[in-house]
Write an enzyme that holds these catalytic residues in place. Structure first.
Site, mmCIF file in Angstrom:
data_model
loop_
_atom_site.group_PDB
_atom_site.id
_atom_site.type_symbol
_atom_site.label_atom_id
_atom_site.label_comp_id
_atom_site.label_asym_id
_atom_site.label_seq_id
_atom_site.Cartn_x
_atom_site.Cartn_y
_atom_site.Cartn_z
ATOM 1 N N LYS A 61 42.837 36.016 44.042
ATOM 2 C CA LYS A 61 42.079 36.669 42.966
ATOM 3 C C LYS A 61 40.650 36.149 42.982
ATOM 4 O O LYS A 61 40.430 34.946 43.094
ATOM 5 C CB LYS A 61 42.736 36.380 41.609
ATOM 6 C CG LYS A 61 42.075 37.096 40.438
ATOM 7 C CD LYS A 61 42.846 36.914 39.149
ATOM 8 C CE LYS A 61 42.478 35.670 38.396
ATOM 9 N NZ LYS A 61 41.042 35.548 38.019
ATOM 10 N N THR A 62 39.706 37.083 42.867
ATOM 11 C CA THR A 62 38.289 36.713 42.882
ATOM 12 C C THR A 62 37.590 37.121 41.583
ATOM 13 O O THR A 62 38.042 38.037 40.879
ATOM 14 C CB THR A 62 37.558 37.415 44.047
ATOM 15 O OG1 THR A 62 37.808 38.830 43.951
ATOM 16 C CG2 THR A 62 38.030 36.912 45.394
ATOM 17 N N LYS A 94 37.864 43.128 35.217
ATOM 18 C CA LYS A 94 38.020 43.442 33.785
ATOM 19 C C LYS A 94 37.046 44.528 33.345
ATOM 20 O O LYS A 94 36.227 44.344 32.440
ATOM 21 C CB LYS A 94 37.840 42.203 32.913
ATOM 22 C CG LYS A 94 38.888 41.131 33.167
ATOM 23 C CD LYS A 94 38.818 40.026 32.138
ATOM 24 C CE LYS A 94 39.854 38.960 32.368
ATOM 25 N NZ LYS A 94 39.582 38.127 33.552
ATOM 26 N N PHE A 95 37.133 45.684 33.983
ATOM 27 C CA PHE A 95 36.315 46.835 33.585
ATOM 28 C C PHE A 95 36.565 47.141 32.107
ATOM 29 O O PHE A 95 37.690 46.985 31.617
ATOM 30 C CB PHE A 95 36.678 48.054 34.438
ATOM 31 C CG PHE A 95 36.265 47.917 35.875
ATOM 32 C CD1 PHE A 95 34.940 48.120 36.251
ATOM 33 C CD2 PHE A 95 37.187 47.588 36.860
ATOM 34 C CE1 PHE A 95 34.544 48.003 37.578
ATOM 35 C CE2 PHE A 95 36.802 47.466 38.191
ATOM 36 C CZ PHE A 95 35.482 47.681 38.551
ATOM 37 N N ALA A 96 35.517 47.587 31.418
ATOM 38 C CA ALA A 96 35.657 47.813 29.975
ATOM 39 C C ALA A 96 34.651 48.838 29.459
ATOM 40 O O ALA A 96 34.119 48.687 28.369
ATOM 41 C CB ALA A 96 35.489 46.487 29.224
ATOM 42 N N ASP A 97 34.374 49.898 30.251
ATOM 43 C CA ASP A 97 33.388 50.882 29.795
ATOM 44 C C ASP A 97 33.981 52.298 29.919
ATOM 45 O O ASP A 97 35.132 52.462 30.321
ATOM 46 C CB ASP A 97 32.096 50.726 30.618
ATOM 47 C CG ASP A 97 30.845 51.060 29.803
ATOM 48 O OD1 ASP A 97 30.895 52.018 28.995
ATOM 49 O OD2 ASP A 97 29.821 50.387 29.985
ATOM 50 N N ILE A 98 33.193 53.284 29.620
ATOM 51 C CA ILE A 98 33.674 54.665 29.688
ATOM 52 C C ILE A 98 33.934 55.035 31.148
ATOM 53 O O ILE A 98 33.404 54.414 32.078
ATOM 54 C CB ILE A 98 32.675 55.666 29.054
ATOM 55 C CG1 ILE A 98 31.320 55.625 29.779
ATOM 56 C CG2 ILE A 98 32.519 55.403 27.566
ATOM 57 C CD1 ILE A 98 30.424 56.809 29.442
ATOM 58 N N GLY A 99 34.764 56.065 31.330
ATOM 59 C CA GLY A 99 35.210 56.460 32.666
ATOM 60 C C GLY A 99 34.094 56.630 33.672
ATOM 61 O O GLY A 99 34.168 56.133 34.803
HETATM 62 P P1 BMP Z 1 42.570 28.730 35.533
HETATM 63 O O1 BMP Z 1 43.989 28.683 36.153
HETATM 64 O O2 BMP Z 1 41.600 27.873 36.245
HETATM 65 O O3 BMP Z 1 42.593 28.501 34.050
HETATM 66 O O4 BMP Z 1 42.018 30.204 35.787
HETATM 67 C C1 BMP Z 1 42.616 31.350 35.242
HETATM 68 C C2 BMP Z 1 42.001 32.597 35.811
HETATM 69 O O5 BMP Z 1 42.671 33.734 35.260
HETATM 70 C C3 BMP Z 1 40.526 32.786 35.522
HETATM 71 O O6 BMP Z 1 39.940 33.418 36.637
HETATM 72 C C4 BMP Z 1 40.497 33.731 34.336
HETATM 73 O O7 BMP Z 1 39.348 34.552 34.352
HETATM 74 C C5 BMP Z 1 41.756 34.555 34.538
HETATM 75 N N1 BMP Z 1 42.416 35.022 33.291
HETATM 76 C C6 BMP Z 1 42.916 34.154 32.354
HETATM 77 O O8 BMP Z 1 42.833 32.925 32.505
HETATM 78 N N2 BMP Z 1 43.541 34.648 31.233
HETATM 79 C C7 BMP Z 1 43.675 35.980 30.987
HETATM 80 O O9 BMP Z 1 44.252 36.355 29.997
HETATM 81 C C8 BMP Z 1 43.180 36.872 31.961
HETATM 82 C C9 BMP Z 1 42.555 36.388 33.093
HETATM 83 O O10 BMP Z 1 42.098 37.236 34.006
#
Ligand code: BMP
Length: 281
Positions: A61-62, A94-99
């Site tokens: 995940k990035t 985490k997109f959060a805008d209109i289509g």
């Molecule tokens: P960490 O294990 O270091 O706490 O990282 C958690 C990762 O998951 C982060 O990239 C964060 O943005 C993401 N995340 C989260 O922690 N909780 C959520 O509810 C949703 C997430 O995307």
């Protein structure tokens, strides 16, 4: 019966979405339900973490927008590593805008997320048009979407009725582009089918996973792989600092990367054992 008792392999056929199918197949083939969240800000560190954990993960995940020296060579290298080590890529956008706006954010700009990320996610705050907008770009490329139905952080406003609406929106997405949730438990099984809705299987990916800490002092809350996979029935554990944490300390870098590899192996084992116990294999 709950999907929690079923194997990952047996659920492949219940998905139409190619990214969801590939994830379940990858988990079964590599025997891992670990996704590593690589939240580092330098391209070289990101690639080195991915090299170190590649063999142990089903997914990386990035947060591509935190990389200071981002260029398209990074996503090319990431894609090559994904093929080489057999894992998928999830851009946690985490997109959060209109289509219309999210279509552009997903396809264009500096990052061109849809071109390299197998799976991405969105908040349902704008309404179901956000799914339509993202699907327009992602569906032809065989990508998948997760809705943030619940969050791991203290005091978050998702969950509850909002989470239930995410489940309804995912069921109502007849394109199959929406293939799962970010959630803390098997939320899809807690929401009754509405008239006319058919039962569908969904993936549940869960962040907030740590073996050594309960929180981070900034709202994050950690549960163990056993709590997440066996007790809550989720499918994938997402682990960030629990795995790459050694990199955040001063000291010998190569030793830190060895620690990253060891932690990935540790979380992989904990996640897979919890899955075997859950499915009683
Ligand atoms: P960490 O294990 O270091 O706490 O990282 C958690 C990762 O998951 C982060 O990239 C964060 O943005 C993401 N995340 C989260 O922690 N909780 C959520 O509810 C949703 C997430 O995307």
């Amino acid at each position: 019966s709950s999907v929690a008792s079923k194997t990952y392999a047996s659920r492949v056929a219940s998905f139409a979405n190619p990214a969801a199918k590939l994830l379940l197949e990858t988990m079964e083939r590599k025997k891992t339900n670990l996704c590593v969240s690589v939240d580092v800000t330098k391209k070289a560190d990101l690639l080195q973490v991915v090299e170190s954990v590649g063999a142990d993960v089903c997914m990386v995940k990035t947060h591509i927008d935190i990389v200071e020296d981002f260029d398209l060579d990074l996503t090319e290298k990431l894609s090559a590593l994904s093929t080489q080590h057999d894992f998928m890529i999830f851009e946690d956008r985490k997109f959060a805008d209109i289509g219309n706006t999210v279509s552009l954010q997903y396809s264009s700009g500096v990052h061109k997320i849809a071109s390299w990320s197998h799976i991405t996610n969105a908040h349902l705050v704008p309404g179901p048009g956000i799914i339509t907008g993202l699907a327009e770009v992602g569906q032809p490329l065989g990508r998948g979407l997760l809705l943030l139905a619940e969050m791991s952080s203290k005091g978050n406003l998702a969950g509850g009725e909002y989470g239930q609406k995410c489940v309804q929106a995912a069921r109502n997405d007849t394109t199959g582009f929406t293939c799962g949730f970010i959630a803390m438990d098997r939320i899809d099984e807690k929401v009754a089918l509405q008239p006319g809705q058919e039962h569908k299987d969904f993936l549940v990916l869960t962040p907030g996973v740590g073996l050594d800490a309960k929180g981070d002092g900034k709202g994050q809350q950690y549960r163990t792989p056993d709590e997440v996979i066996r007790q809550s029935g989720c499918d994938v554990i997402i682990v960030g600092r629990g795995i790459y944490g050694a990199l955040l300390k001063d000291g010998d870098k190569s030793e830190a990367f060895r620690n990253v590899q060891e932690q990935a192996a540790r979380y992989r084992k904990a996640g897979w054992e919890a899955y075997l116990q859950r499915t009683q294999q």
